[in-house]
Each structure stands twice: as C-alpha cells, then as structure tokens.
Design an enzyme around this catalytic site. Structure first.
Site, PDB file in Angstrom:
ATOM      1  N   HIS A   1      14.674 -46.296 -10.505  1.00 12.35           N
ATOM      2  CA  HIS A   1      15.325 -45.143  -9.866  1.00 12.35           C
ATOM      3  C   HIS A   1      16.841 -45.304  -9.941  1.00 12.35           C
ATOM      4  O   HIS A   1      17.370 -46.416  -9.963  1.00 12.35           O
ATOM      5  CB  HIS A   1      14.863 -45.016  -8.413  1.00 12.35           C
ATOM      6  CG  HIS A   1      13.505 -44.375  -8.282  1.00 12.35           C
ATOM      7  ND1 HIS A   1      12.797 -44.348  -7.107  1.00 12.35           N
ATOM      8  CD2 HIS A   1      12.745 -43.725  -9.207  1.00 12.35           C
ATOM      9  CE1 HIS A   1      11.647 -43.709  -7.297  1.00 12.35           C
ATOM     10  NE2 HIS A   1      11.590 -43.330  -8.565  1.00 12.35           N
TER      11      HIS A   1
ATOM     12  N   ASP B   1      19.295 -45.152  -8.051  1.00 11.12           N
ATOM     13  CA  ASP B   1      20.081 -45.910  -7.069  1.00 11.12           C
ATOM     14  C   ASP B   1      19.758 -47.408  -7.122  1.00 11.12           C
ATOM     15  O   ASP B   1      20.143 -48.156  -6.224  1.00 11.12           O
ATOM     16  CB  ASP B   1      19.884 -45.353  -5.656  1.00 11.12           C
ATOM     17  CG  ASP B   1      18.427 -45.272  -5.243  1.00 11.12           C
ATOM     18  OD1 ASP B   1      17.561 -45.065  -6.111  1.00 11.12           O
ATOM     19  OD2 ASP B   1      18.149 -45.416  -4.027  1.00 11.12           O
ATOM     20  N   HIS B   2      19.070 -47.830  -8.170  1.00 10.96           N
ATOM     21  CA  HIS B   2      18.763 -49.257  -8.369  1.00 10.96           C
ATOM     22  C   HIS B   2      19.186 -49.760  -9.750  1.00 10.96           C
ATOM     23  O   HIS B   2      19.051 -50.944 -10.028  1.00 10.96           O
ATOM     24  CB  HIS B   2      17.263 -49.511  -8.141  1.00 10.96           C
ATOM     25  CG  HIS B   2      16.849 -49.230  -6.723  1.00 10.96           C
ATOM     26  ND1 HIS B   2      16.636 -50.225  -5.792  1.00 10.96           N
ATOM     27  CD2 HIS B   2      16.680 -48.055  -6.063  1.00 10.96           C
ATOM     28  CE1 HIS B   2      16.321 -49.680  -4.617  1.00 10.96           C
ATOM     29  NE2 HIS B   2      16.342 -48.368  -4.762  1.00 10.96           N
TER      30      HIS B   2
ATOM     31  N   HIS C   1       5.464 -46.538  -4.778  1.00 14.37           N
ATOM     32  CA  HIS C   1       6.742 -45.819  -4.869  1.00 14.37           C
ATOM     33  C   HIS C   1       6.994 -45.469  -6.333  1.00 14.37           C
ATOM     34  O   HIS C   1       7.339 -44.334  -6.656  1.00 14.37           O
ATOM     35  CB  HIS C   1       7.847 -46.701  -4.294  1.00 14.37           C
ATOM     36  CG  HIS C   1       9.204 -46.086  -4.340  1.00 14.37           C
ATOM     37  ND1 HIS C   1       9.543 -44.955  -3.620  1.00 14.37           N
ATOM     38  CD2 HIS C   1      10.328 -46.428  -5.033  1.00 14.37           C
ATOM     39  CE1 HIS C   1      10.801 -44.644  -3.872  1.00 14.37           C
ATOM     40  NE2 HIS C   1      11.296 -45.515  -4.722  1.00 14.37           N
TER      41      HIS C   1
HETATM   42 ZN   LIG Z   1      13.249 -45.776  -5.432  1.00 16.19          ZN
END
Ligand SMILES: [Zn+2]
Length: 268
Positions: free
Chosen positions: A98, A100-101, A185
């Site tokens: 994702h 933000d990672h 997730h």
């Molecule tokens: Zn995530």
C-alpha cells in the site's frame, strides 16, 4: 553482544473517514492518524520495515487524505535524526505494498528488498477496489509496467534495483526478528515480532490492525482483500501477544501513537 533496538520512524499523518478505519462500525467523520516505519537495529544488520508515504504522490492521487509531513518525517529526514543515511540500511522489508508503506522505497536502490511472494503479483494485477491502496507503484518497475503507470518511476529506477526476494509463511529475518504472516488486509501482509534480551517482546501489527479498537473488536479496516482472513489474523496476533507477553503496537492509531517512542527514543 549488543541487544536489538527498535526505532519508530515518524512519517507524518493522513486522514480517513472513521468508517474506512473501522469498517462497517465507525463512527464516521475525519480521523487524522499517524504513519510510521520501523527500524530494527540488530547485531546482524539494520532492517527497515516499510518506508511511509510519498507526500507528492498523496497530494496528486489521494489529496482527500490531507497529508501532513515535515522534512524530518520523510524517510531520509527520519533516518538523519538517528545519524543515519539510507545507505546504512542492510535490508528493506515491505509488510505490504500500500502507498503509505512503500513511498520511500526509492531511496534504497541498492538495498536487498524482501516481500511476500503473493504481494507483488497482486499489486501488479489488483482488484478494482484495491486501486487506491496500490496507487504508488514507484517501488517496482515490474509492477508499474504491468499497471501501465511507468510515469511514476523516477529516473534511475530499473528492474534490477527494484527487484525483491520473495518469502512465504512466517519468516525469521534474523534471530529474534520474526515476520508473522497475517493475510486479510492484503494477500501477502506481514506483521512483525521482535524479541529482546532485556525487555518484553514487541508485536507490531502493522496493517493487520490499524488501531487498538480494530484489534480488540476484530474490526477490519475498509481497505482489505479478505475480511475473514483479516479477523483470523487478528486472533492469531492476540494468541502470540498472550503466549509471548508481548507489547502490541498498532500501525495507524492516533491515541496509542502519543505514547509510542519515536525519533531518538527506542525500544530495547
Ligand atoms: Zn495497508
């Protein structure tokens, strides 16, 4: 032998509606939450887990998440606070891909990179409802090409310096540093368990549980691929917490984060 130290690298904040953080539960309304990466300074090397978000990417593609990030909250800025540079990192592990990672992956062209074997093909060919999560593709020329978004790549990014080694199941990165496979997730999501000589273990849920409220009530985030697997992963983490008497850290919990050690303050 020096003991392991764990540093949380503050990466700034983003905003989501409460119904995205606590899926089908809420309450709704804007919630500003932290984003951070994890540096495990281990006798066998410096392991970086995740790289936060790229401010310009979020402003361009997800401006509604209202990014706030200072220079010190970029990956180079956060490492500089510790007297480190990107070249000092030995291994980069992405818990999942994702935006933000993975936003700071571009600072580590020459570092060994590792991810779950299913995470790369999923990012390259994701479900329509995952497009926003997998929106920053600069971490991999292979994925950017598969998605037709090579315009996101920086000059100098090549198939060679954005390649990953693949793992599956639970994996010991180094003695006492264990990746815990927690799908739900995303297909290839990992949490992180760090054990020390001198203090209780740390269990970092990463995005298997954004907040304590998610964790304690088995509430998935709105971003997910398999909510049943997500609940099973949270239950598995709670079992590990109990068995190991671990201290649990959540990935995006505005309340808990106030108590976390950041900057030069470390766990160890
Ligand atoms: Zn995530």
């Amino acid at each position: 032998m020096p003991d392991t130290k764990v540093y949380l690298l503050d990466g700034g904040t983003l905003v989501l509606d409460g119904f995205h953080i606590w899926w089908n539960k809420g309450p709704g309304g804007e919630v500003r939450f932290p984003v951070y990466s994890v540096l495990v300074d281990h006798p066998q090397g410096k392991f970086l887990i995740d790289t936060g978000y790229d401010y310009d990417h979020v402003q361009k593609v997800l401006p509604f998440e209202k990014p706030q990030q200072t220079e010190q909250q970029t990956i180079p800025g956060a490492l500089k606070l510790l007297g480190l540079e990107p070249k000092d990192i030995d291994v980069l592990f992405n818990s999942h891909f994702h935006f933000d990672h993975v936003g700071g992956n571009k600072f580590f062209p020459d570092v060994k990179k590792i991810c779950h074997k299913d995470e790369m093909p999923q990012a390259a060919n994701c479900q329509s409802f995952e497009v926003l999560g997998y929106s920053d593709l600069a971490f991999s020329t292979e994925v950017a090409e598969a998605r037709g978004m090579t315009d996101q790549l920086d000059a100098g990014q090549t198939a060679g310096n954005t390649s990953f080694e693949f793992v599956e199941g639970d994996v010991e990165l180094a003695p006492g540093v264990t990746l815990i496979y927690t799908p739900g997730h995303t297909v290839g999501h990992y949490s992180l368990l760090v054990e020390f000589d001198t203090r209780r273990p740390l269990l970092l849920t990463l995005d298997a549980a954004y907040t304590r409220k998610n964790y304690e009530n088995d509430i998935n985030a709105g971003f997910h691929i398999d909510p049943v697997a997500g609940v099973e992963s949270m239950r598995r983490l709670k079992k590990i917490e109990e068995d190991k008497n671990a201290e649990v850290l959540f990935s995006h919990d505005p309340e808990s984060f106030k108590e976390y050690r950041t900057g030069v303050n470390f766990y160890g």
